[in-house]
Design a protein around this motif. Sequence first.
Motif, PDB file in Angstrom:
ATOM      1  N   ARG A 264       0.848  -1.187   0.000  1.00  0.00           N
ATOM      2  CA  ARG A 264       0.000   0.000   0.000  1.00  0.00           C
ATOM      3  C   ARG A 264       0.886   1.241   0.000  1.00  0.00           C
ATOM      4  N   GLY A 265       0.320   2.376  -0.395  1.00  0.00           N
ATOM      5  CA  GLY A 265       1.122   3.581  -0.549  1.00  0.00           C
ATOM      6  C   GLY A 265       0.770   4.680   0.428  1.00  0.00           C
ATOM      7  N   LEU A 266       1.726   5.583   0.634  1.00  0.00           N
ATOM      8  CA  LEU A 266       1.479   6.826   1.354  1.00  0.00           C
ATOM      9  C   LEU A 266       2.421   7.890   0.810  1.00  0.00           C
ATOM     10  N   THR A 267       2.145   9.149   1.155  1.00  0.00           N
ATOM     11  CA  THR A 267       2.954  10.253   0.637  1.00  0.00           C
ATOM     12  C   THR A 267       3.613  11.034   1.768  1.00  0.00           C
ATOM     13  N   VAL A 268       4.701  11.725   1.404  1.00  0.00           N
ATOM     14  CA  VAL A 268       5.400  12.587   2.355  1.00  0.00           C
ATOM     15  C   VAL A 268       5.651  13.944   1.707  1.00  0.00           C
ATOM     16  N   ALA A 269       5.712  14.961   2.551  1.00  0.00           N
ATOM     17  CA  ALA A 269       5.981  16.319   2.083  1.00  0.00           C
ATOM     18  C   ALA A 269       7.481  16.578   2.066  1.00  0.00           C
ATOM     19  N   ASP A 270       7.887  17.545   1.257  1.00  0.00           N
ATOM     20  CA  ASP A 270       9.304  17.901   1.169  1.00  0.00           C
ATOM     21  C   ASP A 270       9.881  18.282   2.527  1.00  0.00           C
ATOM     22  N   ALA A 271       9.098  18.980   3.344  1.00  0.00           N
ATOM     23  CA  ALA A 271       9.595  19.411   4.656  1.00  0.00           C
ATOM     24  C   ALA A 271       9.969  18.212   5.521  1.00  0.00           C
ATOM     25  N   ALA A 272       9.159  17.154   5.459  1.00  0.00           N
ATOM     26  CA  ALA A 272       9.456  15.950   6.236  1.00  0.00           C
ATOM     27  C   ALA A 272      10.712  15.262   5.720  1.00  0.00           C
ATOM     28  N   VAL A 273      10.908  15.314   4.413  1.00  0.00           N
ATOM     29  CA  VAL A 273      12.104  14.706   3.813  1.00  0.00           C
ATOM     30  C   VAL A 273      13.361  15.447   4.269  1.00  0.00           C
ATOM     31  N   ARG A 274      13.287  16.770   4.292  1.00  0.00           N
ATOM     32  CA  ARG A 274      14.444  17.546   4.760  1.00  0.00           C
ATOM     33  C   ARG A 274      14.792  17.193   6.210  1.00  0.00           C
ATOM     34  N   ARG A 275      13.791  17.079   7.050  1.00  0.00           N
ATOM     35  CA  ARG A 275      14.045  16.714   8.450  1.00  0.00           C
ATOM     36  C   ARG A 275      14.676  15.328   8.540  1.00  0.00           C
ATOM     37  N   ALA A 276      14.203  14.406   7.721  1.00  0.00           N
ATOM     38  CA  ALA A 276      14.758  13.055   7.726  1.00  0.00           C
ATOM     39  C   ALA A 276      16.218  13.042   7.289  1.00  0.00           C
ATOM     40  N   MET A 277      16.552  13.852   6.286  1.00  0.00           N
ATOM     41  CA  MET A 277      17.944  13.960   5.854  1.00  0.00           C
ATOM     42  C   MET A 277      18.826  14.449   6.998  1.00  0.00           C
ATOM     43  N   LYS A 278      18.328  15.433   7.723  1.00  0.00           N
ATOM     44  CA  LYS A 278      19.094  15.985   8.845  1.00  0.00           C
ATOM     45  C   LYS A 278      19.275  14.961   9.951  1.00  0.00           C
ATOM     46  N   ILE A 279      18.212  14.245  10.292  1.00  0.00           N
ATOM     47  CA  ILE A 279      18.298  13.249  11.366  1.00  0.00           C
ATOM     48  C   ILE A 279      19.182  12.078  10.958  1.00  0.00           C
ATOM     49  N   ALA A 280      19.097  11.649   9.697  1.00  0.00           N
ATOM     50  CA  ALA A 280      19.954  10.562   9.222  1.00  0.00           C
ATOM     51  C   ALA A 280      21.423  10.931   9.366  1.00  0.00           C
TER      52      ALA A 280
END
Length: 333
Positions: free
Chosen positions: A265-281
């Motif tokens: 099944r699918g879901l979507t993410v916003a660019d802002a959440a992706v930026r936060r994930a990059m920082k946390i990674a």
Amino acid sequence: MTDMLVPDLAHLKRAYAVTSKATQMTPLLESSALAKASGAARVFVKPESLQWAGSFKIRGAYWRLKQLSKDEARRGVVAYSSGNFAQGLAAAGEALGIPVTIVMPVDAPAAKRDATAGYGARVVLTDHGERAREEVASERARQIAAEEGLALLHPFDDPEIVAGQAGAGLEALDQLAARDAKADLLLCPVGGGGLIGGVSLAFRYLSPQTEIIGVEPEGFNGMGSSLARGAIETMPLAPGSICDGLMARAPGKAPFAAVATAGVRGLTVADAAVRRAMKIAFERMKLVLEPSGAASLAALLDGKVDVSGKTVLVVATGGNVSLPDFMKHVADA
């Protein structure tokens, strides 16, 4: 949905037996910090960003090139890509001595264009104007194939690409077993669907209890919409996303058949959440992820799915991002 579009387990294993000799076994990293932040019991990250050419793409590309006839391999291949398949195919072609031509949108990241050329591929740029960039690039690739007698390869809509990408899933399953763990939930980014097609089949065959979720950028959820509808759906043109590698407007037939078979099944993410994930990674795991590669981690950290008490596997698909772009995204998080 045709059976021939869905490789069986033996097919996946044959592909991995070949590709494992030409790729790196990327690590499986456990993070207590991510578990605490998300509420999961355990979180494992499979960083395909550490793969040769900076993403999982070389797995499918190498296997697909191995299926060429001797004459096709001698003449060479052409494909279109915004970046990661371009690099994976170029690196695989260099390793196998097969000439590679890549058609790329003119607005593809410069770091990806330069890296593709660095592997010895010929790069042809297309200006798509107001049209969908994959449509213009694919037309040019077909034209070059016809004019120059090159084998035309698709970056994701090919059962052999799906079979080759499945190596990441087979590898992760072995690594989880070595840690005495089973994934309750798998999160994987989706563009055209080649990776999740292969990975979802590997888990369907060998870990059927695992729930599998494909993560797409907002506005580019062709796979999720298609799964909900039960047939392939093309999304309308939308504003761009920082996840340049996940901007396919529709999944391929072969990946869609695979993920539908596997119950994704699918879901979507916003660019802002992706930026936060990059920082946390970067801060918590010392991983440099490109936006597309961080989408599944963004879904985990943004509370998009209930992971309470579950063991979660996050596939981080790529790390092909320039330093200035990475710094900008992280600073904006």
